[in-house]
Design an enzyme around this catalytic site. Structure first.
Site, PDB file in Angstrom:
ATOM      1  N   LYS A 106       0.823  -1.217   0.000  1.00 22.62           N
ATOM      2  CA  LYS A 106       0.000   0.000   0.000  1.00 22.62           C
ATOM      3  C   LYS A 106       0.853   1.262   0.000  1.00 22.62           C
ATOM      4  CE  LYS A 106      -3.425  -2.001   3.142  1.00 22.62           C
ATOM      5  NZ  LYS A 106      -4.164  -1.682   4.394  1.00 22.62           N
TER       6      LYS A 106
ATOM      7  N   LYS B  45       2.277   2.521   2.277  1.00 24.38           N
ATOM      8  CA  LYS B  45       1.902   3.313   3.461  1.00 24.38           C
ATOM      9  C   LYS B  45       2.965   3.110   4.529  1.00 24.38           C
ATOM     10  CE  LYS B  45      -3.211   3.478   3.687  1.00 24.38           C
ATOM     11  NZ  LYS B  45      -4.392   3.077   4.483  1.00 24.38           N
TER      12      LYS B  45
HETATM   13  N1  C2G Z   1     -12.992   4.154   7.223  1.00 23.84           N
HETATM   14  C1  C2G Z   1     -14.239   4.764   7.349  1.00 23.84           C
HETATM   15  N2  C2G Z   1     -14.308   6.111   7.465  1.00 23.84           N
HETATM   16  C2  C2G Z   1     -13.175   6.868   7.474  1.00 23.84           C
HETATM   17  C3  C2G Z   1     -11.911   6.252   7.363  1.00 23.84           C
HETATM   18  C4  C2G Z   1     -11.843   4.877   7.235  1.00 23.84           C
HETATM   19  O1  C2G Z   1     -15.280   4.088   7.350  1.00 23.84           O
HETATM   20  N3  C2G Z   1     -13.299   8.226   7.599  1.00 23.84           N
HETATM   21  C5  C2G Z   1     -12.951   2.697   7.074  1.00 23.84           C
HETATM   22  C6  C2G Z   1     -12.338   2.265   5.757  1.00 23.84           C
HETATM   23  O2  C2G Z   1     -13.305   2.303   4.714  1.00 23.84           O
HETATM   24  C7  C2G Z   1     -11.904   0.833   6.090  1.00 23.84           C
HETATM   25  C8  C2G Z   1     -11.534   0.917   7.580  1.00 23.84           C
HETATM   26  O3  C2G Z   1     -12.145   2.133   8.084  1.00 23.84           O
HETATM   27  O4  C2G Z   1     -12.995  -0.071   5.932  1.00 23.84           O
HETATM   28  C9  C2G Z   1     -10.044   0.989   7.794  1.00 23.84           C
HETATM   29  O5  C2G Z   1      -9.544   2.090   7.061  1.00 23.84           O
HETATM   30  P1  C2G Z   1      -7.973   2.104   6.691  1.00 23.84           P
HETATM   31  O6  C2G Z   1      -7.184   1.872   7.928  1.00 23.84           O
HETATM   32  O7  C2G Z   1      -7.711   3.306   5.850  1.00 23.84           O
HETATM   33  O8  C2G Z   1      -7.842   0.774   5.825  1.00 23.84           O
HETATM   34  P2  C2G Z   1      -7.335   0.656   4.305  1.00 23.84           P
HETATM   35  O9  C2G Z   1      -6.022   1.326   4.184  1.00 23.84           O
HETATM   36  O10 C2G Z   1      -8.448   1.049   3.447  1.00 23.84           O
HETATM   37  O11 C2G Z   1      -7.025  -0.918   4.203  1.00 23.84           O
HETATM   38  O12 C2G Z   1      -7.429  -5.303   2.480  1.00 23.84           O
HETATM   39  C10 C2G Z   1      -8.142  -4.115   2.795  1.00 23.84           C
HETATM   40  C11 C2G Z   1      -7.201  -3.066   3.326  1.00 23.84           C
HETATM   41  O13 C2G Z   1      -6.432  -3.565   4.397  1.00 23.84           O
HETATM   42  C12 C2G Z   1      -7.975  -1.828   3.787  1.00 23.84           C
END
Ligand code: C2G
Length: 129
Positions: A45, A47
């Site tokens: 990612k 990240k």
């Molecule tokens: N999320 C949310 N609202 C936000 C930020 C995040 O609902 N304002 C949700 C995202 O949609 C996700 C979860 O919180 O379902 C975790 O977000 P992230 O840590 O950003 O995860 P991500 O980088 O999208 O990784 O295999 C799937 C990945 O691991 C998802």
């Protein structure tokens, strides 16, 4: 027992994450959260997390809705996880809408609206001002 699973990085844990986990838990009685490892985040990612996997795991485990935290080490593990943990419902925020529909053969797939106006990136940017 109805089992729910969701995946994410959960860095700089914020209320958007908690909103997602709270709503995910409403789909069952047992919520599994797969947290991306530091290696997965960096390699897949691009990240760089502020908190390490262990620190993010500790924070997410402290949330009342969460029953189990496992590592997310690859994109491909979802199907294995769904089978291994006998998952009934897979939940993700709708920024992933459609991306995991292949799991529909094995479990319910739910995409929930993201919480607006908050993200880990936003927090980092705001703190740099
Ligand atoms: N999320 C949310 N609202 C936000 C930020 C995040 O609902 N304002 C949700 C995202 O949609 C996700 C979860 O919180 O379902 C975790 O977000 P992230 O840590 O950003 O995860 P991500 O980088 O999208 O990784 O295999 C799937 C990945 O691991 C998802």
């Amino acid at each position: 027992m109805k089992r729910v699973i969701t995946y994410g990085t959960f860095d700089l844990l914020h209320y958007g994450h908690v909103n997602l986990l709270r709503r995910a838990k409403e789909y069952g009685d047992y919520l599994i959260v797969a947290i991306s490892t530091d290696e997965f985040n960096w390699n897949e990612k691009q990240k760089k997390c502020y908190f390490s996997y262990e620190q993010r795991k500790q924070l997410v485990e402290s949330i009342r809705y969460v029953d189990l935290v496992i590592p997310e080490e690859s994109w491909e593990q979802k199907l294995e996880d769904v089978k291994l943990y006998k998952v009934d419902t897979f939940v993700m925020g709708d920024d992933w809408k459609g991306k995991f529909d292949f799991l529909k053969e094995y479990c319910e797939v739910v995409y929930l609206p993201r919480t607006p106006e908050i993200s880990t990136t936003q927090i980092k940017n705001d703190l740099q001002r």
